[in-house]
Design an enzyme around this catalytic site. Structure first.
Site, PDB file in Angstrom:
ATOM      1  N   LEU A  74       0.797  -1.007  -0.041  1.00  0.00           N
ATOM      2  CA  LEU A  74      -0.004   0.002   0.014  1.00  0.00           C
ATOM      3  C   LEU A  74       0.883   1.207   0.020  1.00  0.00           C
ATOM      4  O   LEU A  74       1.979   1.227   0.769  1.00  0.00           O
ATOM      5  CB  LEU A  74      -0.776   0.023   1.198  1.00  0.00           C
ATOM      6  CG  LEU A  74      -1.641  -1.277   1.605  1.00  0.00           C
ATOM      7  CD1 LEU A  74      -2.318  -1.236   3.085  1.00  0.00           C
ATOM      8  CD2 LEU A  74      -2.993  -1.034   0.440  1.00  0.00           C
ATOM      9  N   SER A 112       9.891   8.368  -0.504  1.00  0.00           N
ATOM     10  CA  SER A 112       8.993   7.300   0.357  1.00  0.00           C
ATOM     11  C   SER A 112       9.790   6.836   1.498  1.00  0.00           C
ATOM     12  O   SER A 112      11.265   6.509   1.476  1.00  0.00           O
ATOM     13  CB  SER A 112       8.835   6.289  -0.724  1.00  0.00           C
ATOM     14  OG  SER A 112       7.890   6.957  -1.461  1.00  0.00           O
ATOM     15  N   VAL A 123       3.881  -0.752   3.726  1.00  0.00           N
ATOM     16  CA  VAL A 123       3.024   0.177   3.648  1.00  0.00           C
ATOM     17  C   VAL A 123       4.217   1.385   3.369  1.00  0.00           C
ATOM     18  O   VAL A 123       5.055   1.484   4.035  1.00  0.00           O
ATOM     19  CB  VAL A 123       2.607   0.671   5.214  1.00  0.00           C
ATOM     20  CG1 VAL A 123       2.138   1.917   5.175  1.00  0.00           C
ATOM     21  CG2 VAL A 123       1.427  -0.424   5.583  1.00  0.00           C
ATOM     22  N   GLU A 124       3.870   1.741   2.284  1.00  0.00           N
ATOM     23  CA  GLU A 124       4.957   3.027   1.843  1.00  0.00           C
ATOM     24  C   GLU A 124       4.065   4.412   2.089  1.00  0.00           C
ATOM     25  O   GLU A 124       2.949   4.537   1.559  1.00  0.00           O
ATOM     26  CB  GLU A 124       5.031   2.797   0.222  1.00  0.00           C
ATOM     27  CG  GLU A 124       5.898   4.165  -0.505  1.00  0.00           C
ATOM     28  CD  GLU A 124       5.871   4.027  -1.964  1.00  0.00           C
ATOM     29  OE1 GLU A 124       6.475   4.979  -2.399  1.00  0.00           O
ATOM     30  OE2 GLU A 124       5.431   3.064  -2.426  1.00  0.00           O
ATOM     31  N   ILE A 125       5.050   5.125   2.726  1.00  0.00           N
ATOM     32  CA  ILE A 125       4.305   6.759   2.846  1.00  0.00           C
ATOM     33  C   ILE A 125       5.173   7.513   2.171  1.00  0.00           C
ATOM     34  O   ILE A 125       6.561   7.682   2.262  1.00  0.00           O
ATOM     35  CB  ILE A 125       4.732   6.769   4.575  1.00  0.00           C
ATOM     36  CG1 ILE A 125       3.775   5.822   5.286  1.00  0.00           C
ATOM     37  CG2 ILE A 125       4.025   8.365   4.897  1.00  0.00           C
ATOM     38  CD1 ILE A 125       4.114   5.831   6.809  1.00  0.00           C
TER      39      ILE A 125
END
Length: 130
Positions: A74, A112, A123-125
């Site tokens: 995500l 990222s 989980v990529e932010i």
């Protein structure tokens, strides 16, 4: 007439423990927990989207044939800088898997940071500001 879609409305994540996952996404990513529909279903809302949490093995959901915990990657976008994301994750006791690293998002270059949720989904932010 050519058929196109406009935007992503929601995603469904299959999780081992709905309460643990909901708490993690609320605490770490600031999403709002909301119950909806029958059987106390849980969604996490953020911006104009939501993430529905489907407990593994639960009945009454139309879902992918092989839906199971820990198989999703995500990417979420934040308005804060990646170094601040790293500090926030560390303050939440969440290990950074990779980053900050340069990536290419839907709107162009991003920076990222990657971590894992309680089910080990990646989980990529991403931040468009660096």
């Amino acid at each position: 007439m050519r058929f196109t879609v406009d935007r992503l409305d929601h995603l469904v994540l299959t999780v081992r423990d709905r309460d643990i996952s909901a708490s993690w996404y609320q605490r770490v990513l600031g999403m709002e927990i909301e119950e909806y529909g029958r059987n106390n279903r849980v969604a996490l809302s953020f911006g104009g989207q939501k993430l529905n949490l489907r407990p593994e093995g639960s009945e009454g959901w139309t879902t992918a044939e092989a839906a199971r915990p820990g198989v999703s990657d995500l990417c979420f976008v934040t308005a804060i800088a990646s170094d601040d994301v790293v500090r926030h994750l560390e303050s939440c006791g969440v290990q950074v898997v990779e980053g900050p690293v340069a990536r290419l998002g839907a709107l162009g270059p991003t920076t990222s940071v990657y971590c894992l949720d309680p089910d080990r989904n990646l989980v990529e932010i991403a931040s468009y500001q660096g």
